[in-house]
Design a protein around this motif. Structure first.
Motif, mmCIF file in Angstrom:
data_model
loop_
_atom_site.group_PDB
_atom_site.id
_atom_site.type_symbol
_atom_site.label_atom_id
_atom_site.label_comp_id
_atom_site.label_asym_id
_atom_site.label_seq_id
_atom_site.Cartn_x
_atom_site.Cartn_y
_atom_site.Cartn_z
ATOM 1 N N ASN A 17 78.200 35.745 76.122
ATOM 2 C CA ASN A 17 76.949 35.032 76.533
ATOM 3 C C ASN A 17 75.908 36.019 76.632
ATOM 4 O O ASN A 17 74.600 35.593 76.345
ATOM 5 N N ARG A 18 76.023 37.205 77.352
ATOM 6 C CA ARG A 18 74.991 38.367 77.690
ATOM 7 C C ARG A 18 74.542 38.554 76.395
ATOM 8 O O ARG A 18 73.242 38.577 76.200
ATOM 9 N N PRO A 19 75.060 39.174 75.585
ATOM 10 C CA PRO A 19 74.535 39.872 74.291
ATOM 11 C C PRO A 19 73.870 38.674 73.557
ATOM 12 O O PRO A 19 72.585 38.771 72.955
ATOM 13 N N THR A 76 75.569 35.971 95.963
ATOM 14 C CA THR A 76 74.454 35.922 96.530
ATOM 15 C C THR A 76 73.593 37.345 96.864
ATOM 16 O O THR A 76 72.377 37.193 96.689
ATOM 17 N N ALA A 77 74.351 38.432 96.883
ATOM 18 C CA ALA A 77 73.475 39.702 97.230
ATOM 19 C C ALA A 77 73.125 39.952 95.951
ATOM 20 O O ALA A 77 71.800 40.516 95.949
ATOM 21 N N ALA A 78 73.604 39.805 94.728
ATOM 22 C CA ALA A 78 72.827 39.953 93.479
ATOM 23 C C ALA A 78 71.663 39.254 93.326
ATOM 24 O O ALA A 78 70.925 39.926 92.827
ATOM 25 N N LEU A 79 71.634 37.909 93.549
ATOM 26 C CA LEU A 79 70.334 37.285 93.444
ATOM 27 C C LEU A 79 69.289 37.451 94.530
ATOM 28 O O LEU A 79 68.258 37.207 94.129
ATOM 29 N N ALA A 80 69.608 37.582 95.759
ATOM 30 C CA ALA A 80 68.582 37.785 96.633
ATOM 31 C C ALA A 80 67.579 38.724 96.527
ATOM 32 O O ALA A 80 67.910 39.826 95.897
ATOM 33 N N GLY A 81 66.316 38.424 96.548
ATOM 34 C CA GLY A 81 65.365 39.126 96.233
ATOM 35 C C GLY A 81 64.745 39.316 94.787
ATOM 36 O O GLY A 81 63.587 39.877 94.529
ATOM 37 N N LEU A 82 65.416 38.701 94.013
ATOM 38 C CA LEU A 82 64.992 38.710 92.494
ATOM 39 C C LEU A 82 63.705 37.971 92.146
ATOM 40 O O LEU A 82 63.330 38.121 91.279
ATOM 41 N N GLY A 83 63.581 36.715 93.304
ATOM 42 C CA GLY A 83 62.656 36.094 92.790
ATOM 43 C C GLY A 83 61.211 36.481 92.670
ATOM 44 O O GLY A 83 60.375 35.957 92.022
ATOM 45 N N ASP A 84 61.258 37.692 93.251
ATOM 46 C CA ASP A 84 59.653 38.451 93.173
ATOM 47 C C ASP A 84 59.600 39.188 91.813
ATOM 48 O O ASP A 84 58.408 39.716 91.394
ATOM 49 N N ALA A 85 60.637 39.679 91.378
ATOM 50 C CA ALA A 85 60.774 40.536 90.425
ATOM 51 C C ALA A 85 60.771 40.014 88.861
ATOM 52 O O ALA A 85 60.258 40.473 87.813
ATOM 53 N N PHE A 86 61.082 38.567 88.711
ATOM 54 C CA PHE A 86 61.237 37.914 87.369
ATOM 55 C C PHE A 86 60.509 36.983 87.173
ATOM 56 O O PHE A 86 60.305 35.787 88.422
ATOM 57 N N ASP A 87 60.165 36.047 86.236
ATOM 58 C CA ASP A 87 59.779 34.933 86.065
ATOM 59 C C ASP A 87 60.799 33.819 85.898
ATOM 60 O O ASP A 87 60.622 32.687 86.164
ATOM 61 N N LEU A 88 61.990 34.171 85.145
ATOM 62 C CA LEU A 88 63.179 33.473 85.262
ATOM 63 C C LEU A 88 64.485 34.369 85.206
ATOM 64 O O LEU A 88 64.682 35.472 84.728
ATOM 65 N N ILE A 89 65.326 33.709 86.012
ATOM 66 C CA ILE A 89 66.583 34.242 86.152
ATOM 67 C C ILE A 89 67.727 33.240 85.498
ATOM 68 O O ILE A 89 67.712 31.902 85.530
ATOM 69 N N LEU A 90 68.573 33.810 84.527
ATOM 70 C CA LEU A 90 69.450 33.190 83.764
ATOM 71 C C LEU A 90 70.943 33.582 84.345
ATOM 72 O O LEU A 90 71.378 34.642 84.202
ATOM 73 N N THR A 91 71.626 32.694 84.496
ATOM 74 C CA THR A 91 73.207 32.858 84.485
ATOM 75 C C THR A 91 74.003 32.298 83.668
ATOM 76 O O THR A 91 73.507 30.940 83.191
ATOM 77 N N SER A 92 75.131 32.657 83.204
ATOM 78 C CA SER A 92 75.936 31.517 82.587
ATOM 79 C C SER A 92 77.408 31.696 83.233
ATOM 80 O O SER A 92 77.772 32.662 83.692
ATOM 81 N N GLY A 93 78.040 30.346 83.548
ATOM 82 C CA GLY A 93 79.476 30.240 84.049
ATOM 83 C C GLY A 93 79.187 29.991 85.345
ATOM 84 O O GLY A 93 78.041 29.774 85.952
ATOM 85 N N ALA A 94 80.395 29.602 85.889
ATOM 86 C CA ALA A 94 80.452 29.270 87.454
ATOM 87 C C ALA A 94 79.465 28.139 88.067
ATOM 88 O O ALA A 94 79.139 28.270 89.238
ATOM 89 N N VAL A 95 79.014 27.196 87.114
ATOM 90 C CA VAL A 95 78.155 26.508 87.635
ATOM 91 C C VAL A 95 78.635 24.824 87.654
ATOM 92 O O VAL A 95 78.006 24.134 87.659
ATOM 93 N N SER A 96 79.825 24.846 87.309
ATOM 94 C CA SER A 96 80.460 23.461 87.284
ATOM 95 C C SER A 96 81.094 23.115 88.653
ATOM 96 O O SER A 96 80.723 23.588 89.700
#
Ligand code: AMP
Ligand code: MG
Length: 423
Positions: free
Chosen positions: A216-218, A245-265
Motif C-alpha cells: 500500500n505504501r509504495p 497514537t504517539a505516531a499521529l500526535a502532533g502531525l496535524g500541524d505539519a501536513f495537509d492530509l494524513i493517510l493510513t491503510s489498514g486497521a480501520v475496520s
C-alpha cells in the motif's frame, strides 16, 4: 468506543444509515469537506514547473509573433515590382536572427523561415516556386500580395490568457510560456501528505512465514506523486494503539492530509480509529456503501485532514481514486473531478448483489459503432489482490442499486491513461 459518540455524520441516506454505512456520494462530499484550498505560493523555474499548479492567471506580456517574419524559405518582394515582370535581381539574404533591414526597390531578398520581414517587403514567394539564378530570381508563379508572412500579433494579443489559474502545468503549457519569454511561474505549494501503512504482518523488507510485503505504501506514494503532492513516507505502524497514537500526535500541524491503510475496520486489531481519537482527532465519517473499501474513515487532526483507507490493496487503490484524488484536487483549488466520468459499454454479463457501489478493474477490448469504449470486467471482486490490474486499462463503477449488467449496457469508467500524472 461507541460510534454514536464519535461520528459527526455527513448526513446519511436512511436505509444505508440503518446498516451503519454512508452512501458513496456522501462519503466523497465528506472527504472533500475535510480539506480547504491551499493559499501559499512559491516561484519555480519552468524547468521545475511540470505538474505544478498555477496560482493565478498568466497573461501574455506582449503580442506574438513579436515582429513580422517569413513563414517560408523563399524571396521577399514588393508585390507591385512583379507587375509585368517575372524576374528580379537578388539584393542579398536575410536569415532568422538577423536584424530587420530594408528591401531596395525593384529587388528581391533571399529570406529564410523566421527571418524578420525586410522594411518595404509585402510578400514572400516560396522557394519551391522560384528559380534562384544566384544574382537574380525567376518567379514561376506570382504569389498573392501578403503571402507567407506571419504578421506581428497575429497569433495572440498582449494580455491574452496563456494559462488560467489552477491549471496543472503540462508540457504544452510550459512550451507556450517559454515561447512568450517567461522563465518561471508562481505556483501553489504542493499539498503535504503523510503516508502510513499499518500491520504487524506488513514488512518493508524480507518476509518470514506469515508476513507479507507492504504494497500500500509504495502504491499510495506513487499515486500521490502522480497527483502532485509532496509525500512523506512515514513507514509502517505496528498493531499497537499506543504506538499509533504517539505516531499521529502532533502531525496535524505539519501536513495537509494524513493517510493510513489498514486497521480501520471492526476487527480485534483495528485500532486506528481509537488511536486517532486519542491523538486528538475527530471522526467525521466512517464506513461507506462501497465495494471494495467499506471501512474508510474521514476525520480531522489539528489542521490536517485524515483519511483512513482499508488494508486490502485493491480497496486502497479504489479509495485513493474515489476520495484522496478528490481531496488533492480541492487542496489545489480545483473542483474535484467526478470519478469515472467517461461513458463506456459493458462487454460482459454480470449479476451482482445490490446495496453497495462497486468498482472493478476493466480492460478496453474495442469500441462500439458509435465510438463508445467496450470494456471487459477483470477479476472476481477480490479486494485483497492487485493482480487483475496487471491487465487493466482502468477502473469502472456501478451504482449501489445495480443488480445486473447485460452486454451492451452503459457504464462509467476511469481510464488510467487519461490521468497519467497530469490530473
Ligand atoms: P486490515 O484492515 O488491517 O485487517 O487489513 C486487511 C488486509 O489487508 C489484511 O489481509 C492485511 O494483511 C492486508 N494489508 C494491510 N495493509 C497492507 C499493506 N500495506 N500491504 C499489503 N497488504 C496489506
Ligand atoms: Mg491490519
Amino acid at each position: 468506543m461507541h460510534m454514536d459518540r464519535t461520528i459527526k455524520s455527513c448526513g446519511c441516506d436512511s436505509e444505508l444509515a440503518s446498516c451503519g454505512l454512508i452512501s458513496l456520494d456522501e462519503a466523497v462530499a465528506c472527504a472533500v469537506s475535510q480539506v480547504t484550498p491551499l493559499r501559499q505560493t512559491e516561484h519555480v523555474l519552468l524547468a521545475d514547473a511540470a505538474g505544478r499548479t498555477i496560482a493565478s492567471d498568466i497573461l501574455a506580456p506582449s503580442a506574438m509573433p513579436f515582429f513580422d517574419n517569413s513563414a517560408m524559405d523563399g524571396f521577399a518582394v514588393r508585390r507591385a515590382d512583379l507587375e509585368g515582370r517575372c524576374c528580379l535581381p537578388i539584393a542579398g539574404t536575410v536569415a532568422a536572427g538577423d536584424v530587420p533591414r530594408d528591401l531596395p526597390e525593384g529587388t528581391a531578398l533571399r529570406i529564410f523561415t523566421g527571418a524578420p520581414l525586410p522594411h518595404g517587403a509585402d510578400t514572400v514567394a516560396m522557394v519551391e516556386a522560384c528559380i534562384d539564378k544566384g544574382h537574380k530570381v525567376h518567379f514561376e508563379t506570382k504569389p498573392p500580395r501578403g503571402s507567407n508572412i506571419r504578421r506581428a500579433g497575429s497569433d495572440q494579443a498582449q494580455g491574452a490568457t496563456l494559462v488560467p489559474a489552477q491549471t496543472r502545468l503540462a508540457a504544452h503549457h510550459i512550451g507556450l510560456l517559454a515561447a512568450n519569454g517567461i522563465i518561471g511561474a508562481e505556483v501553489l505549494r504542493r499539498p503535504r501528505v503523510a503516508v502510513f501503512s499499518t500491520g504487524d504482518e506488513v514488512q518493508a523488507g524480507a518476509c518470514r512465514a506469515g508476513q507479507i510485503p507492504d504494497a500500500n505504501r509504495p502504491m499510495l506514494c506513487a499515486l500521490l506523486q502522480q497527483w502532485g503532492a509532496e509525500v512523506s513516507d512515514l513507514g509502517i505502524l505496528p498493531d499497537d494503539a499506543e504506538a499509533t497514537t504517539a505516531a499521529l500526535a502532533g502531525l496535524g500541524d505539519a501536513f495537509d492530509l494524513i493517510l493510513t491503510s489498514g486497521a480501520v475496520s471492526m476487527g480485534g486489531k483495528d485500532h486506528v480509529q481509537a488511536a486517532f481519537v486519542a491523538a486528538g482527532g475527530t471522526v467525521q465519517g466512517w464506513r461507506v456503501a462501497l465495494k471494495p473499501g467499506k471501512p474508510v474513515m474521514f476525520g480531522r487532526l489539528g489542521r490536517a485532514a485524515f483519511t483512513g483507507l482499508p488494508g486490502n490493496p485493491f480497496a486502497v487503490h479504489v479509495g485513493f481514486h474515489l476520495f484522496v484524488a478528490a481531496q488533492i484536487d480541492r487542496l489545489h483549488g480545483r473542483v474535484p473531478q467526478p470519478f469515472a466520468a467517461e461513458p463506456a459499454s459493458a462487454g460482459f454479463d454480470w449479476s451482482r448483489k445490490p446495496g453497495r457501489a462497486e468498482v472493478f478493474p476493466v480492460r478496453l477490448t474495442g469500441h462500439d459503432p458509435k465510438g463508445t469504449a467496450r470494456l471487459e470486467r477483470l477479476g472476481a471482486g477480490v479486494s485483497a489482490t492487485l493482480f487483475p490490474l496487471a491487465g487493466a486499462d482502468g477502473l469502472a463503477i456501478v451504482p449501489a442499486d445495480t443488480d445486473r449488467i447485460a452486454r451492451g449496457d452503459g457504464l462509467r469508467w476511469h481510464p488510467f491513461a487519461a490521468t497519467g500524472g497530469v490530473r
